[in-house]
Design a protein around this motif. Structure first.
Motif, PDB file in Angstrom:
ATOM      1  N   ASP A 135      -6.214 -20.948 -14.926  1.00  0.00           N
ATOM      2  CA  ASP A 135      -5.241 -20.367 -15.860  1.00  0.00           C
ATOM      3  C   ASP A 135      -4.015 -21.271 -16.004  1.00  0.00           C
ATOM      4  OD1 ASP A 135      -6.694 -18.121 -16.495  1.00  0.00           O
ATOM      5  OD2 ASP A 135      -5.817 -16.894 -14.910  1.00  0.00           O
ATOM      6  N   TYR A 136      -3.534 -21.787 -14.887  1.00  0.00           N
ATOM      7  CA  TYR A 136      -2.350 -22.655 -14.953  1.00  0.00           C
ATOM      8  C   TYR A 136      -2.680 -23.981 -15.640  1.00  0.00           C
ATOM      9  CZ  TYR A 136       0.274 -19.470 -11.986  1.00  0.00           C
ATOM     10  OH  TYR A 136       0.921 -18.362 -11.503  1.00  0.00           O
ATOM     11  N   LEU A 137      -3.855 -24.540 -15.328  1.00  0.00           N
ATOM     12  CA  LEU A 137      -4.215 -25.821 -15.948  1.00  0.00           C
ATOM     13  C   LEU A 137      -4.420 -25.645 -17.451  1.00  0.00           C
ATOM     14  CD1 LEU A 137      -6.556 -27.390 -13.251  1.00  0.00           C
ATOM     15  CD2 LEU A 137      -4.156 -27.908 -13.716  1.00  0.00           C
ATOM     16  N   VAL A 171       5.661 -22.530 -25.285  1.00  0.00           N
ATOM     17  CA  VAL A 171       5.549 -23.785 -24.542  1.00  0.00           C
ATOM     18  C   VAL A 171       6.349 -23.674 -23.249  1.00  0.00           C
ATOM     19  CG1 VAL A 171       6.104 -26.259 -24.593  1.00  0.00           C
ATOM     20  CG2 VAL A 171       5.335 -25.103 -26.679  1.00  0.00           C
ATOM     21  N   LYS A 172       5.746 -24.046 -22.125  1.00  0.00           N
ATOM     22  CA  LYS A 172       6.517 -24.093 -20.886  1.00  0.00           C
ATOM     23  C   LYS A 172       7.220 -25.444 -20.858  1.00  0.00           C
ATOM     24  CE  LYS A 172       6.355 -22.327 -16.204  1.00  0.00           C
ATOM     25  NZ  LYS A 172       7.084 -21.051 -16.311  1.00  0.00           N
ATOM     26  N   SER A 173       8.296 -25.532 -21.631  1.00  0.00           N
ATOM     27  CA  SER A 173       9.004 -26.797 -21.748  1.00  0.00           C
ATOM     28  C   SER A 173       9.979 -26.946 -20.591  1.00  0.00           C
ATOM     29  CB  SER A 173       9.741 -26.877 -23.090  1.00  0.00           C
ATOM     30  OG  SER A 173      11.024 -26.315 -22.960  1.00  0.00           O
ATOM     31  N   ASN A 219      12.997 -27.541 -20.916  1.00  0.00           N
ATOM     32  CA  ASN A 219      14.333 -27.193 -21.400  1.00  0.00           C
ATOM     33  C   ASN A 219      14.757 -25.787 -20.956  1.00  0.00           C
ATOM     34  OD1 ASN A 219      16.501 -26.290 -22.867  1.00  0.00           O
ATOM     35  ND2 ASN A 219      15.795 -27.076 -24.825  1.00  0.00           N
ATOM     36  N   TYR A 220      15.666 -25.705 -20.002  1.00  0.00           N
ATOM     37  CA  TYR A 220      16.246 -24.423 -19.564  1.00  0.00           C
ATOM     38  C   TYR A 220      17.755 -24.457 -19.747  1.00  0.00           C
ATOM     39  CZ  TYR A 220      11.760 -22.893 -17.827  1.00  0.00           C
ATOM     40  OH  TYR A 220      10.451 -22.494 -17.762  1.00  0.00           O
ATOM     41  N   LEU A 221      18.196 -25.061 -20.857  1.00  0.00           N
ATOM     42  CA  LEU A 221      19.633 -25.225 -21.106  1.00  0.00           C
ATOM     43  C   LEU A 221      20.382 -23.917 -20.947  1.00  0.00           C
ATOM     44  CD1 LEU A 221      19.826 -27.518 -24.298  1.00  0.00           C
ATOM     45  CD2 LEU A 221      20.455 -28.096 -21.955  1.00  0.00           C
ATOM     46  N   SER A 265      12.951 -10.098 -25.222  1.00  0.00           N
ATOM     47  CA  SER A 265      11.798 -10.992 -25.091  1.00  0.00           C
ATOM     48  C   SER A 265      11.394 -11.145 -23.625  1.00  0.00           C
ATOM     49  CB  SER A 265      12.082 -12.341 -25.736  1.00  0.00           C
ATOM     50  OG  SER A 265      13.293 -12.888 -25.248  1.00  0.00           O
ATOM     51  N   GLU A 266      12.185 -11.868 -22.875  1.00  0.00           N
ATOM     52  CA  GLU A 266      11.799 -12.151 -21.493  1.00  0.00           C
ATOM     53  C   GLU A 266      13.030 -12.635 -20.739  1.00  0.00           C
ATOM     54  OE1 GLU A 266       9.070 -15.560 -21.306  1.00  0.00           O
ATOM     55  OE2 GLU A 266       9.915 -16.273 -23.183  1.00  0.00           O
ATOM     56  N   SER A 267      12.836 -12.960 -19.478  1.00  0.00           N
ATOM     57  CA  SER A 267      13.906 -13.535 -18.686  1.00  0.00           C
ATOM     58  C   SER A 267      13.765 -15.062 -18.749  1.00  0.00           C
ATOM     59  CB  SER A 267      13.806 -13.008 -17.255  1.00  0.00           C
ATOM     60  OG  SER A 267      14.900 -13.459 -16.494  1.00  0.00           O
ATOM     61  N   VAL A 276       7.068 -15.108 -26.534  1.00  0.00           N
ATOM     62  CA  VAL A 276       7.352 -15.200 -25.096  1.00  0.00           C
ATOM     63  C   VAL A 276       6.385 -16.214 -24.493  1.00  0.00           C
ATOM     64  CG1 VAL A 276       8.214 -12.844 -24.820  1.00  0.00           C
ATOM     65  CG2 VAL A 276       5.762 -13.299 -24.513  1.00  0.00           C
ATOM     66  N   LEU A 277       6.724 -16.689 -23.326  1.00  0.00           N
ATOM     67  CA  LEU A 277       5.812 -17.534 -22.572  1.00  0.00           C
ATOM     68  C   LEU A 277       4.760 -16.613 -21.962  1.00  0.00           C
ATOM     69  CD1 LEU A 277       5.082 -19.087 -19.649  1.00  0.00           C
ATOM     70  CD2 LEU A 277       5.305 -20.445 -21.710  1.00  0.00           C
ATOM     71  N   HIS A 278       3.506 -16.938 -22.181  1.00  0.00           N
ATOM     72  CA  HIS A 278       2.462 -16.061 -21.646  1.00  0.00           C
ATOM     73  C   HIS A 278       2.205 -16.387 -20.182  1.00  0.00           C
ATOM     74  CE1 HIS A 278       0.774 -13.902 -25.357  1.00  0.00           C
ATOM     75  NE2 HIS A 278       2.065 -14.127 -25.470  1.00  0.00           N
ATOM     76  N   GLY A 279       2.818 -15.606 -19.323  1.00  0.00           N
ATOM     77  CA  GLY A 279       2.749 -15.851 -17.891  1.00  0.00           C
ATOM     78  C   GLY A 279       1.350 -15.618 -17.351  1.00  0.00           C
ATOM     79  N   VAL A 280       0.998 -16.405 -16.364  1.00  0.00           N
ATOM     80  CA  VAL A 280      -0.277 -16.187 -15.673  1.00  0.00           C
ATOM     81  C   VAL A 280      -0.182 -14.887 -14.868  1.00  0.00           C
ATOM     82  CG1 VAL A 280      -1.829 -17.109 -13.906  1.00  0.00           C
ATOM     83  CG2 VAL A 280      -0.862 -18.629 -15.644  1.00  0.00           C
ATOM     84  N   THR A 281       0.986 -14.626 -14.294  1.00  0.00           N
ATOM     85  CA  THR A 281       1.189 -13.369 -13.568  1.00  0.00           C
ATOM     86  C   THR A 281       1.085 -12.193 -14.535  1.00  0.00           C
ATOM     87  OG1 THR A 281       2.804 -14.667 -12.336  1.00  0.00           O
ATOM     88  CG2 THR A 281       2.637 -12.332 -11.778  1.00  0.00           C
TER      89      THR A 281
HETATM   90  C1  LIG Z   1       7.140 -19.687 -16.173  1.00  0.00           C
HETATM   91  C2  LIG Z   1       7.743 -18.684 -17.078  1.00  0.00           C
HETATM   92  C3  LIG Z   1       7.360 -17.332 -17.063  1.00  0.00           C
HETATM   93  C4  LIG Z   1       6.430 -16.738 -16.030  1.00  0.00           C
HETATM   94  O1  LIG Z   1       5.132 -17.269 -16.046  1.00  0.00           O
HETATM   95  P1  LIG Z   1       4.204 -17.214 -14.746  1.00  0.00           P
HETATM   96  O2  LIG Z   1       2.987 -17.969 -15.165  1.00  0.00           O
HETATM   97  O3  LIG Z   1       3.913 -15.788 -14.455  1.00  0.00           O
HETATM   98  O4  LIG Z   1       4.966 -17.862 -13.639  1.00  0.00           O
HETATM   99  C5  LIG Z   1       7.914 -16.503 -18.040  1.00  0.00           C
HETATM  100  N1  LIG Z   1       8.794 -16.952 -18.940  1.00  0.00           N
HETATM  101  C6  LIG Z   1       9.201 -18.240 -18.958  1.00  0.00           C
HETATM  102  C7  LIG Z   1      10.183 -18.678 -19.985  1.00  0.00           C
HETATM  103  C8  LIG Z   1       8.692 -19.146 -18.025  1.00  0.00           C
HETATM  104  O5  LIG Z   1       9.111 -20.416 -18.030  1.00  0.00           O
END
Ligand SMILES: *Cc1c(COP(=O)(O)O)cnc(C)c1O
Length: 288
Positions: free
Chosen positions: A48-50, A142-144, A146-148, A174-176, A197-202
């Motif tokens: 999932d992460y890859l 995108v898990k970029s 950039n966390y400005l 949206s999300e944290s 939102v970023l689709h988290g694996v969790t």
């Molecule tokens: C990494 C991240 C998450 C959580 O994703 P996981 O795969 O569950 O760790 C959610 N939102 C953002 C913006 C993230 O960067």
């Protein structure tokens, strides 16, 4: 101490490792990453992460210089070299060296290893506060790197006594900064944003747990105006697992303590982690 990292596939002393100044990750923030935990030598939810890592790369038009099976083998090689069985791995892919400081060329890829991180036990036991903040992440899927905004508002979060932020656009939440967000309605329905939102694996694992337990799930727009009526709220991330949220700005959620459904989902998620570990036939499945 973590001794080694990988830079473009080369095992490198982490204390000496460096990247050139013309890298677009440094110059323009053009890069992606991913981050996962390793338990008993086994990367959790590895595929999932890859998959997400390669999806983020594709969305930025960056070509991964290694195939995913090769990348897996490299990660196992690094784990072996550092000799830690419970740890975290960070994958990084940048735009690479740009002569004109702007045009991506050959991406640089880095694999870093970190000590197993800890979330303060109190946060899980008591739940945390979130601070609302108006912000829309650029390219949210995108898990970029950039966390400005997340980093810039750290002092404001601290003053508010909120360990994490909750982003909204004035209408929807949206999300944290690094976690996904959910509410449980008075009717016991789990609601979490589907888009932008970023689709988290969790997130994926927790939604599957919810469906298994029989908790109805709605992936849709989540309005700010729905927060006051929420019975429970929580965050999920690789690092946090399921983390109860008991306050959002001055709004107290439910009884002000972690709710029963969040607690159950946390247990169900931990059970999925355990089941995943049981499924893996460690030594035979490793490819070097
Ligand atoms: C990494 C991240 C998450 C959580 O994703 P996981 O795969 O569950 O760790 C959610 N939102 C953002 C913006 C993230 O960067």
């Amino acid at each position: 101490m973590i001794r080694y990292c990988l830079i473009n596939g080369v095992l490198t002393d982490a204390a000496q490792a460096s990247i050139g100044l013309s890298d677009l990750g440094l110059l323009r923030g053009y890069g992606i990453f991913d981050y996962f935990l390793v338990r008993r030598g086994m990367p959790m939810f590895f595929d999932d992460y890859l998959d997400r890592f390669s999806r983020s790369a594709a969305l930025l038009g960056l070509e991964l210089p290694v195939s995913l099976p090769e990348l897996k083998a490299h990660i196992f090689r690094l784990l072996e070299a550092n000799g830690l069985s419970d740890t975290a791995i960070r994958l990084l892919l940048t735009g690479g060296y740009a002569e004109d400081s702007y045009t991506p060329t050959h991406p640089n890829w880095i694999v870093m290893q970190h000590p197993m991180p800890q979330v303060p036990a109190r946060q899980h036991a008591e739940g945390i506060k979130l601070m609302l903040y108006r912000h829309v992440r650029e390219l949210p899927e995108v898990k970029s790197t950039n966390y400005l905004t997340g980093i810039r508002i750290r002092e404001a979060l601290k003053s508010a006594g909120a360990p994490e932020v909750l982003y909204h656009d004035g209408r929807c939440v949206s999300e944290s900064a690094r976690s996904n967000f959910y509410i449980i309605t008075q009717e016991g329905v789990l609601v979490t944003p589907r888009d932008k939102v970023l689709h988290g694996v969790t997130r994926k694992q927790v939604l599957q747990s919810a469906r298994e337990i029989g908790i109805p799930v709605e992936e849709r727009e989540l309005l700010l105006t729905e927060l006051p009526a929420a019975a429970e709220t929580f965050l999920t991330s690789t690092l946090k697992g399921v983390l109860p949220v008991v306050q959002i700005d001055e709004l107290r959620i439910g009884s002000g303590a972690p709710g029963p459904i969040s607690t159950r989902l946390g247990e169900a998620f931990r059970a999925r982690v355990e089941a995943y570990l049981q499924q893996q036939n460690l030594p035979e499945e490793r490819e070097f």
